[in-house]
Design a protein around this motif. Sequence first.
Motif, short mmCIF file in Angstrom:
data_model
loop_
_atom_site.label_atom_id
_atom_site.label_comp_id
_atom_site.label_asym_id
_atom_site.label_seq_id
_atom_site.Cartn_x
_atom_site.Cartn_y
_atom_site.Cartn_z
N ALA A 1 0.84 -1.20 0.00
CA ALA A 1 0.00 0.00 0.00
C ALA A 1 0.87 1.24 0.00
N ALA A 2 0.61 2.12 -0.97
CA ALA A 2 1.23 3.44 -0.90
C ALA A 2 0.50 4.20 0.20
N GLY B 1 0.12 8.05 1.66
CA GLY B 1 0.45 9.46 1.51
C GLY B 1 0.58 10.06 2.89
N ARG B 2 -0.45 10.81 3.29
CA ARG B 2 -0.41 11.31 4.67
C ARG B 2 -1.21 10.42 5.61
N HIS C 1 -4.35 10.05 5.60
CA HIS C 1 -5.55 10.78 6.02
C HIS C 1 -6.83 10.09 5.59
N ASP D 1 -10.52 21.16 0.58
CA ASP D 1 -10.65 22.17 1.65
C ASP D 1 -9.38 22.25 2.48
N THR E 1 -5.05 12.31 -3.02
CA THR E 1 -6.32 12.91 -3.44
C THR E 1 -6.65 12.51 -4.88
N SER F 1 -6.15 9.72 -6.12
CA SER F 1 -6.68 8.36 -6.07
C SER F 1 -8.15 8.35 -5.68
N LEU G 1 -8.54 4.67 -6.48
CA LEU G 1 -8.39 4.12 -5.13
C LEU G 1 -7.09 3.31 -4.97
N ILE H 1 1.11 6.36 -8.03
CA ILE H 1 1.34 7.60 -8.78
C ILE H 1 2.61 8.25 -8.24
N TRP I 1 -13.38 23.20 13.29
CA TRP I 1 -12.01 23.22 12.77
C TRP I 1 -11.93 23.70 11.32
N TYR J 1 -18.34 8.76 -1.23
CA TYR J 1 -17.05 9.35 -1.61
C TYR J 1 -16.06 8.93 -0.53
N SER K 1 -2.81 -1.52 -2.82
CA SER K 1 -3.86 -0.90 -1.99
C SER K 1 -4.89 -1.92 -1.47
P1 FAD Z 1 -3.75 8.21 2.09
O1 FAD Z 1 -4.80 8.19 3.10
O2 FAD Z 1 -2.38 7.97 2.56
O3 FAD Z 1 -4.11 7.18 0.91
C1 FAD Z 1 -5.40 7.10 0.37
C2 FAD Z 1 -5.49 5.99 -0.66
O4 FAD Z 1 -4.71 6.33 -1.79
C3 FAD Z 1 -4.95 4.65 -0.18
O5 FAD Z 1 -5.67 3.63 -0.80
C4 FAD Z 1 -3.52 4.67 -0.65
O6 FAD Z 1 -3.02 3.35 -0.82
C5 FAD Z 1 -3.64 5.41 -1.97
N1 FAD Z 1 -2.47 6.20 -2.30
C6 FAD Z 1 -1.80 7.07 -1.52
N2 FAD Z 1 -0.80 7.64 -2.22
C7 FAD Z 1 -0.87 7.11 -3.46
C8 FAD Z 1 -0.12 7.28 -4.64
N3 FAD Z 1 0.91 8.11 -4.70
N4 FAD Z 1 -0.48 6.57 -5.74
C9 FAD Z 1 -1.52 5.73 -5.71
N5 FAD Z 1 -2.25 5.51 -4.62
C10 FAD Z 1 -1.93 6.20 -3.51
N6 FAD Z 1 -10.88 15.04 0.30
C11 FAD Z 1 -11.40 15.85 -0.63
O7 FAD Z 1 -11.61 15.44 -1.77
N7 FAD Z 1 -11.70 17.15 -0.32
C12 FAD Z 1 -11.45 17.68 0.89
O8 FAD Z 1 -11.72 18.85 1.11
C13 FAD Z 1 -10.88 16.85 1.88
N8 FAD Z 1 -10.59 17.33 3.09
C14 FAD Z 1 -10.04 16.52 4.02
C15 FAD Z 1 -9.72 17.04 5.28
C16 FAD Z 1 -9.15 16.25 6.23
C17 FAD Z 1 -8.82 16.81 7.57
C18 FAD Z 1 -8.91 14.89 5.95
C19 FAD Z 1 -8.33 13.99 6.98
C20 FAD Z 1 -9.21 14.35 4.71
C21 FAD Z 1 -9.78 15.17 3.74
N9 FAD Z 1 -10.11 14.67 2.48
C22 FAD Z 1 -10.63 15.51 1.54
C23 FAD Z 1 -9.94 13.26 2.15
C24 FAD Z 1 -8.63 13.00 1.45
O9 FAD Z 1 -8.66 13.44 0.12
C25 FAD Z 1 -8.35 11.50 1.39
O10 FAD Z 1 -8.34 10.98 2.68
C26 FAD Z 1 -7.04 11.23 0.72
O11 FAD Z 1 -6.91 9.87 0.51
C27 FAD Z 1 -5.98 11.69 1.66
O12 FAD Z 1 -4.75 11.74 1.06
P2 FAD Z 1 -3.53 11.06 1.77
O13 FAD Z 1 -2.39 11.65 1.07
O14 FAD Z 1 -3.51 11.13 3.22
O15 FAD Z 1 -3.82 9.56 1.27
#
Ligand code: FAD
Length: 525
Positions: A98-99, A101-102, A104, A167, A176, A178, A227, A233, A296, A481, A516
């Motif tokens: 699993a990749a 990111g943050r 989140h 946001d 994002t 994904s 997803l 990426i 928040w 979503y 993933s």
């Molecule tokens: P992760 O949680 O680390 O990964 C998410 C998914 O993507 C996993 O399946 C992972 O394996 C995969 N992945 C991660 N990196 C890659 C990569 N490089 N290539 C392929 N796959 C990958 N979303 C919105 O659309 N709009 C918003 O306004 C918004 N606000 C948010 C605010 C907060 C406080 C939080 C916590 C989330 C928010 N989100 C929002 C949701 C956010 O877009 C998703 O949780 C997104 O997945 C977070 O990105 P991340 O980098 O933490 O990914």
Amino acid sequence: MAEKFPIPTYIIIILIISRLISTIGNSKPSNILVPHKLLTLDIGARLHLDPAAIKSASSDYGNIFKENPVAVLYPSSTEDIVALVKAAYNSSVPFKIAAKGRGHSVRGQAMADGGVVVEMMALKNYRNGNGITVGSGFYADVAGEQLWIDVLNATLEHGLAPASWTDYLYLTVGGTLSNAGISGQTFRYGPQISNVYELDVVTGKGELMTCSALKNSELFYAALGGLGQFGIITRARIALEPAPKRVKWVRMLYSDFSSFSRDQEYLISMNGRRQKQALDYLEGTLIMDQGSLDNWRSSFFPPSDHLKIISQVKTHAIIYCLEVAKYYDDHTQSTLHKELQTLFKGLSYLPGFMFEKDVSYVEFLNRVRSGELKLESQGLWEVPHPWLNLFLPKSRISDFNKGVFRDIVLKRNITTGPVLVYPMNRNKWDDRMSAVIPDEDVFYTVGFLHSSGFDEWEAFDDQNKEILKFCENAGIKVKQYLPYHRNKEEWIKHFGSKWNTFAQRKAHFDPKMILSPGQRIFNNI
Ligand code: FAD
């Protein structure tokens, strides 16, 4: 980054493979054929098995799921990722990757139970500040692990910026893309996935491929909103536009839902990218009796107006807050006021309940950050987040208001944190991409962004389940979503007519179902 263990590479690899095998089904370690090539790779030095690394890769922002990988890769380059995926692909018993990111995600989507997590953000340490390159055209080449806040800062140096945002900006580009990447700009500029020209992707076979609408287009469309199922990426070429300087940011309050949604839909009907009178951003939230008007996502209303707003909330139980923004700069400043006046003429908000702010573009886009830092300092950012995010067709939004907002939510009376509700236009999305949205031309996103105590998240989950059940019984065709589904049947229903394409693309780009696994689509129990 966690401390490194000075264990020779080959021992690490053998250890990982045997631990991977012991977690996968019934295969015995004696069956393992450790590929010779794997033993000679140098990624071993960047594979971490220590408890700190495992712990950090076994939880996410949701704080509900915990799944331990057997190892965590802190890559130093795209080649490290290629090497790892190839190793899994060529292994007699392919392990999951699993990749992250943050992290989140809120339901373990970036976890790899018994597999390897790739901490994408480690790549930042090896970029020498070169993770974001602004090209000579209107685009930036951005590495997959970069945060949107860094994309904003880097592109602004050139007077440019992406048009479509989330946001919250402390999310990675790969994460994002994904999903989709949505915010108040989506009605006009499309989701972030509609603002990408090209990607570099490491597929589930360990091949690094460049793809776009013209080149390897099947992979391009698969990966956007995919997803994480088709590849990791590692670079995205993101569309840029001239950046505005300032933002007029307005909130209007409604006690009547149909006026609120009618005004929202009217305002997003002006949505041409070059249409001068169109707004740049539109969202909406519910204001309920939650103790404070601020959350928040933002503190907006002047303290001197709090009492009169709270009084409306007490009278109506729910007040609907329409939030819009219009960008401007030196050239457009003089006409801004008149344009907004014309646009707002005829809107049905409560008289005397329009509030305005004038802020810099960066302050507007980064509006959630201060709330995050405040909660973090109080230890309230890292609590469970049993979120539910839905897309639903415009034709049923009023039924949703009655059955969910005014019935389930008010009756249960546990909702804490923002509840978002705003519409967007289907024609700003590209149906060839993997992201799934409702069939109607206009659809709403509703987000219950709950924070809960450690012992209370199940009560929120029960509410989420009740909401989904209500929609099912009422025939409201919602799509989740940031989806979380428990079994393959639910995923097939989620993708609907897109399922066959999604499954075929998986078979093509990740035939051994390596990537993933935390999404639980193909490797479900
Ligand atoms: P992760 O949680 O680390 O990964 C998410 C998914 O993507 C996993 O399946 C992972 O394996 C995969 N992945 C991660 N990196 C890659 C990569 N490089 N290539 C392929 N796959 C990958 N979303 C919105 O659309 N709009 C918003 O306004 C918004 N606000 C948010 C605010 C907060 C406080 C939080 C916590 C989330 C928010 N989100 C929002 C949701 C956010 O877009 C998703 O949780 C997104 O997945 C977070 O990105 P991340 O980098 O933490 O990914």
